[in-house]
Design a protein around this motif. Structure first.
Motif, PDB file in Angstrom:
ATOM      1  N   SER A 142     -44.145 109.180   7.253  1.00  0.00           N
ATOM      2  CA  SER A 142     -44.852 108.221   6.400  1.00  0.00           C
ATOM      3  C   SER A 142     -45.015 106.866   7.088  1.00  0.00           C
ATOM      4  O   SER A 142     -45.768 106.014   6.610  1.00  0.00           O
ATOM      5  CB  SER A 142     -44.106 108.034   5.073  1.00  0.00           C
ATOM      6  N   ASP A 143     -44.317 106.659   8.202  1.00  0.00           N
ATOM      7  CA  ASP A 143     -44.336 105.379   8.903  1.00  0.00           C
ATOM      8  C   ASP A 143     -44.851 105.520  10.322  1.00  0.00           C
ATOM      9  O   ASP A 143     -44.493 104.742  11.205  1.00  0.00           O
ATOM     10  CB  ASP A 143     -42.935 104.764   8.915  1.00  0.00           C
ATOM     11  N   GLY A 144     -45.693 106.521  10.552  1.00  0.00           N
ATOM     12  CA  GLY A 144     -46.165 106.786  11.899  1.00  0.00           C
ATOM     13  C   GLY A 144     -47.430 106.027  12.264  1.00  0.00           C
ATOM     14  O   GLY A 144     -47.817 105.060  11.601  1.00  0.00           O
ATOM     15  N   TYR A 145     -48.071 106.509  13.292  1.00  0.00           N
ATOM     16  CA  TYR A 145     -49.257 105.880  13.863  1.00  0.00           C
ATOM     17  C   TYR A 145     -50.326 105.659  12.794  1.00  0.00           C
ATOM     18  O   TYR A 145     -50.511 106.476  11.886  1.00  0.00           O
ATOM     19  CB  TYR A 145     -49.789 106.746  14.994  1.00  0.00           C
ATOM     20  N   GLN A 146     -51.044 104.585  12.939  1.00  0.00           N
ATOM     21  CA  GLN A 146     -51.976 104.120  11.922  1.00  0.00           C
ATOM     22  C   GLN A 146     -53.048 105.144  11.541  1.00  0.00           C
ATOM     23  O   GLN A 146     -53.527 105.164  10.411  1.00  0.00           O
ATOM     24  CB  GLN A 146     -52.659 102.843  12.422  1.00  0.00           C
ATOM     25  N   ALA A 147     -53.423 106.020  12.467  1.00  0.00           N
ATOM     26  CA  ALA A 147     -54.471 106.998  12.176  1.00  0.00           C
ATOM     27  C   ALA A 147     -53.958 108.198  11.396  1.00  0.00           C
ATOM     28  O   ALA A 147     -54.771 109.006  10.908  1.00  0.00           O
ATOM     29  CB  ALA A 147     -55.123 107.468  13.471  1.00  0.00           C
ATOM     30  N   LEU A 148     -52.648 108.349  11.234  1.00  0.00           N
ATOM     31  CA  LEU A 148     -52.129 109.523  10.534  1.00  0.00           C
ATOM     32  C   LEU A 148     -52.595 109.623   9.080  1.00  0.00           C
ATOM     33  O   LEU A 148     -52.816 110.729   8.588  1.00  0.00           O
ATOM     34  CB  LEU A 148     -50.599 109.567  10.615  1.00  0.00           C
ATOM     35  N   PRO A 149     -52.752 108.516   8.342  1.00  0.00           N
ATOM     36  CA  PRO A 149     -53.321 108.657   6.992  1.00  0.00           C
ATOM     37  C   PRO A 149     -54.711 109.275   6.991  1.00  0.00           C
ATOM     38  O   PRO A 149     -55.071 110.024   6.068  1.00  0.00           O
ATOM     39  CB  PRO A 149     -53.337 107.214   6.475  1.00  0.00           C
ATOM     40  N   LEU A 150     -55.524 108.977   7.997  1.00  0.00           N
ATOM     41  CA  LEU A 150     -56.828 109.617   8.111  1.00  0.00           C
ATOM     42  C   LEU A 150     -56.684 111.106   8.378  1.00  0.00           C
ATOM     43  O   LEU A 150     -57.430 111.930   7.829  1.00  0.00           O
ATOM     44  CB  LEU A 150     -57.641 108.953   9.228  1.00  0.00           C
ATOM     45  N   VAL A 151     -55.720 111.453   9.228  1.00  0.00           N
ATOM     46  CA  VAL A 151     -55.439 112.859   9.500  1.00  0.00           C
ATOM     47  C   VAL A 151     -54.999 113.553   8.219  1.00  0.00           C
ATOM     48  O   VAL A 151     -55.431 114.679   7.922  1.00  0.00           O
ATOM     49  CB  VAL A 151     -54.351 112.978  10.591  1.00  0.00           C
ATOM     50  N   ARG A 152     -54.151 112.888   7.447  1.00  0.00           N
ATOM     51  CA  ARG A 152     -53.666 113.466   6.197  1.00  0.00           C
ATOM     52  C   ARG A 152     -54.832 113.789   5.264  1.00  0.00           C
ATOM     53  O   ARG A 152     -54.893 114.882   4.698  1.00  0.00           O
ATOM     54  CB  ARG A 152     -52.703 112.490   5.520  1.00  0.00           C
ATOM     55  N   GLU A 153     -55.765 112.862   5.127  1.00  0.00           N
ATOM     56  CA  GLU A 153     -56.915 113.094   4.255  1.00  0.00           C
ATOM     57  C   GLU A 153     -57.720 114.303   4.721  1.00  0.00           C
ATOM     58  O   GLU A 153     -58.163 115.117   3.903  1.00  0.00           O
ATOM     59  CB  GLU A 153     -57.808 111.855   4.229  1.00  0.00           C
ATOM     60  N   GLN A 154     -57.909 114.422   6.024  1.00  0.00           N
ATOM     61  CA  GLN A 154     -58.693 115.533   6.538  1.00  0.00           C
ATOM     62  C   GLN A 154     -57.977 116.861   6.341  1.00  0.00           C
ATOM     63  O   GLN A 154     -58.598 117.869   5.968  1.00  0.00           O
ATOM     64  CB  GLN A 154     -58.999 115.319   8.023  1.00  0.00           C
ATOM     65  N   LEU A 155     -56.680 116.900   6.585  1.00  0.00           N
ATOM     66  CA  LEU A 155     -55.917 118.128   6.381  1.00  0.00           C
ATOM     67  C   LEU A 155     -55.963 118.556   4.914  1.00  0.00           C
ATOM     68  O   LEU A 155     -56.122 119.747   4.605  1.00  0.00           O
ATOM     69  CB  LEU A 155     -54.470 117.924   6.833  1.00  0.00           C
ATOM     70  N   GLN A 156     -55.815 117.607   4.025  1.00  0.00           N
ATOM     71  CA  GLN A 156     -55.869 117.924   2.600  1.00  0.00           C
ATOM     72  C   GLN A 156     -57.246 118.454   2.203  1.00  0.00           C
ATOM     73  O   GLN A 156     -57.357 119.340   1.356  1.00  0.00           O
ATOM     74  CB  GLN A 156     -55.496 116.696   1.775  1.00  0.00           C
ATOM     75  N   ALA A 157     -58.295 117.919   2.831  1.00  0.00           N
ATOM     76  CA  ALA A 157     -59.643 118.413   2.552  1.00  0.00           C
ATOM     77  C   ALA A 157     -59.803 119.865   2.987  1.00  0.00           C
ATOM     78  O   ALA A 157     -60.636 120.605   2.433  1.00  0.00           O
ATOM     79  CB  ALA A 157     -60.673 117.536   3.266  1.00  0.00           C
ATOM     80  N   TYR A 158     -59.007 120.298   3.957  1.00  0.00           N
ATOM     81  CA  TYR A 158     -59.024 121.686   4.415  1.00  0.00           C
ATOM     82  C   TYR A 158     -58.078 122.586   3.614  1.00  0.00           C
ATOM     83  O   TYR A 158     -57.873 123.746   3.964  1.00  0.00           O
ATOM     84  CB  TYR A 158     -58.639 121.756   5.900  1.00  0.00           C
ATOM     85  N   ARG A 188     -49.813  93.253  13.271  1.00  0.00           N
ATOM     86  CA  ARG A 188     -50.272  94.579  12.858  1.00  0.00           C
ATOM     87  C   ARG A 188     -50.943  94.573  11.488  1.00  0.00           C
ATOM     88  O   ARG A 188     -51.789  95.411  11.193  1.00  0.00           O
ATOM     89  CB  ARG A 188     -49.107  95.558  12.837  1.00  0.00           C
ATOM     90  N   GLY A 189     -50.584  93.616  10.644  1.00  0.00           N
ATOM     91  CA  GLY A 189     -51.156  93.589   9.318  1.00  0.00           C
ATOM     92  C   GLY A 189     -52.654  93.365   9.289  1.00  0.00           C
ATOM     93  O   GLY A 189     -53.307  93.629   8.273  1.00  0.00           O
ATOM     94  N   ARG A 190     -53.223  92.912  10.402  1.00  0.00           N
ATOM     95  CA  ARG A 190     -54.663  92.641  10.410  1.00  0.00           C
ATOM     96  C   ARG A 190     -55.488  93.916  10.253  1.00  0.00           C
ATOM     97  O   ARG A 190     -56.663  93.859   9.880  1.00  0.00           O
ATOM     98  CB  ARG A 190     -55.055  91.914  11.689  1.00  0.00           C
ATOM     99  N   TRP A 191     -54.881  95.076  10.539  1.00  0.00           N
ATOM    100  CA  TRP A 191     -55.612  96.333  10.435  1.00  0.00           C
ATOM    101  C   TRP A 191     -55.559  96.926   9.035  1.00  0.00           C
ATOM    102  O   TRP A 191     -56.387  97.758   8.678  1.00  0.00           O
ATOM    103  CB  TRP A 191     -55.060  97.348  11.442  1.00  0.00           C
ATOM    104  N   GLY A 192     -54.536  96.568   8.289  1.00  0.00           N
ATOM    105  CA  GLY A 192     -54.429  97.061   6.928  1.00  0.00           C
ATOM    106  C   GLY A 192     -53.914  98.478   6.779  1.00  0.00           C
ATOM    107  O   GLY A 192     -53.807  98.977   5.668  1.00  0.00           O
ATOM    108  N   GLY A 193     -53.573  99.160   7.876  1.00  0.00           N
ATOM    109  CA  GLY A 193     -53.158 100.552   7.775  1.00  0.00           C
ATOM    110  C   GLY A 193     -51.668 100.786   7.882  1.00  0.00           C
ATOM    111  O   GLY A 193     -51.194 101.901   7.678  1.00  0.00           O
ATOM    112  N   ASP A 194     -50.910  99.748   8.202  1.00  0.00           N
ATOM    113  CA  ASP A 194     -49.463  99.891   8.342  1.00  0.00           C
ATOM    114  C   ASP A 194     -48.760  99.168   7.200  1.00  0.00           C
ATOM    115  O   ASP A 194     -49.171  98.076   6.798  1.00  0.00           O
ATOM    116  CB  ASP A 194     -48.982  99.279   9.670  1.00  0.00           C
ATOM    117  N   ALA A 195     -47.705  99.769   6.681  1.00  0.00           N
ATOM    118  CA  ALA A 195     -46.929  99.147   5.594  1.00  0.00           C
ATOM    119  C   ALA A 195     -45.930  98.167   6.199  1.00  0.00           C
ATOM    120  O   ALA A 195     -44.723  98.430   6.274  1.00  0.00           O
ATOM    121  CB  ALA A 195     -46.220 100.218   4.783  1.00  0.00           C
TER     122      ALA A 195
END
Length: 377
Positions: free
Chosen positions: A103-119, A338-345
């Motif tokens: 849940s605290d990994g690389y910033q693109a992993l949430p995008l990966v999660r969305e794509q996997l769920q779509a599959y 890092r907060g400038r990207w908005g993808g990391d907690a």
């Protein structure tokens, strides 16, 4: 590699080089070819440029020698780190499978999660720290580990998680980008896949994008290679050649960068405005004990928190030897809020700092001066 044991430096300098040929260069230049001469049946190693290339072959051999010295493993090179990540996940997972991601990994992993769920793939998440991914492992097809995590630098016990995953019937992939094979060897810790963005520390000059996947199991490697063929996520020959050339200095860069990161972390630890300081190489870091058991080098990245967004931006603006850039692992130090990207907690004042190969005293002095200036304004 055969013969007497060799150190990291010797291995990095010699990895993947062909046998010497009179009047030929030690590392042959890049091969630019969309197709190859192919009379008769297509039984040779090189048939079409999307499938194989001699320049990739040498780079893949070199990375294999670093990932698992003296062992039979296979490496597949990709056009980027995310191409490598996607190849592992999408070559192994099917609709109805479950995968565990940090849940605290690389910033693109949430995008990966969305794509996997779509599959139709179930995605479970848990933090890296405390081996928390164990709690959601039951019934999963694949466990994805990122340690140290990016950008928070938490560390998990790879061997413990791998043994639990295999006992539960799951495969294990480790994103080893931050550590590189000189800092940590996931296959030695039991992982099925060692994955990295070679854009970062492996090549270290901030001038190319690449990734790789290394496996012991030839069937798993074949699946990853097949996925590369299907989607065409292939590296360019020039990029592959530049990466191979860069590997020769990996040990020099890693040693200098890790030493600089430790010196920087020690200096930051004495600053009252700095909180949340993380670096696995610090004896006081919460992850130091686990990291010391499985890492040989602790990486070049330090993370810390300044009081607020404005304070962090003043600090970054005051740096003179450090680039405000989003990558890490290069010979030139980089840092960013890092907060400038908005993808990391992370807090608004969170800074990820990648120590380069500058003189330590110059780098630390630049950071302390910028901190002084930021605090005074």
């Amino acid at each position: 590699m055969t013969g007497a044991p060799r150190g990291d430096g010797t291995r990095a300098v010699r990895a993947g080089l062909p046998d010497p040929v009179k009047y030929e260069p030690p590392l042959p230049g890049p091969v630019f070819a969309a197709h190859f001469h192919l009379p008769g049946e297509p039984t040779g190693p090189y048939t079409y440029g999307r499938d194989e290339n001699p320049t990739w072959t040498r780079l893949e051999q070199a990375i294999s020698e670093l990932e698992a010295p003296g062992e039979a493993v296979e490496t597949v090179a990709f056009s980027s780190g995310m191409a490598a990540v996607s190849a592992v996940l999408l070559s192994q997972l099917r609709s109805g499978d479950a995968v565990v991601l940090p849940s605290d990994g690389y910033q693109a992993l949430p995008l990966v999660r969305e794509q996997l769920q779509a599959y139709g793939i179930e995605v479970r998440t848990a933090p890296t720290g405390g081996d928390a991914q164990l709690s959601v492992l039951d019934g999963a097809r694949l466990l994805w580990i990122e340690t140290p995590s990016n950008p928070g630098l938490d560390v998990c016990d790879v061997r413990r998680l791998t043994e639990a995953a295999h006992a539960a019937g799951a495969l294990v992939a480790v994103d080893n980008t931050l550590a590189t094979p000189l800092g940590q060897r996931p296959l030695d810790l039991g992982a099925d896949f060692s994955v990295a963005s070679d854009t970062k520390g492996m090549t270290g000059h901030g001038d190319l994008l690449l990734g790789h996947v290394t496996c012991r199991d030839t069937a798993l490697a074949a699946g990853v290679r097949r996925w590369r063929k299907i989607v065409g996520a292939i590296p360019g020959p020039m990029e592959a050649w530049l990466a191979h050339r860069s590997l020769a200095t990996l040990h020099l860069r890693a040693d200098r960068q890790c030493a600089n990161a430790l010196a920087l972390a020690q200096a930051l630890g004495a600053r009252p405005e700095v909180t949340g300081l993380r670096y696995p190489g610090l004896a006081t870091d919460p992850s130091h004990a686990v990291a010391s058991r499985q890492m040989r080098r602790f990486g070049c990245v330090v993370s810390f928190v300044l009081p607020d967004r404005a304070h962090a931006e003043r600090f970054l603006d005051g740096l003179r030897l450090v680039d405000d850039a989003t990558s890490f692992g290069g010979v030139r130090s980089t840092a960013e809020r890092r907060g400038r990207w908005g993808g990391d907690a992370v807090p608004e004042g969170f800074v990820r700092f990648s120590a380069g190969a500058e003189d330590a005293q110059d780098l630390v002095a630049d950071v302390l001066r910028a901190l002084d200036e930021a605090a005074a304004r």
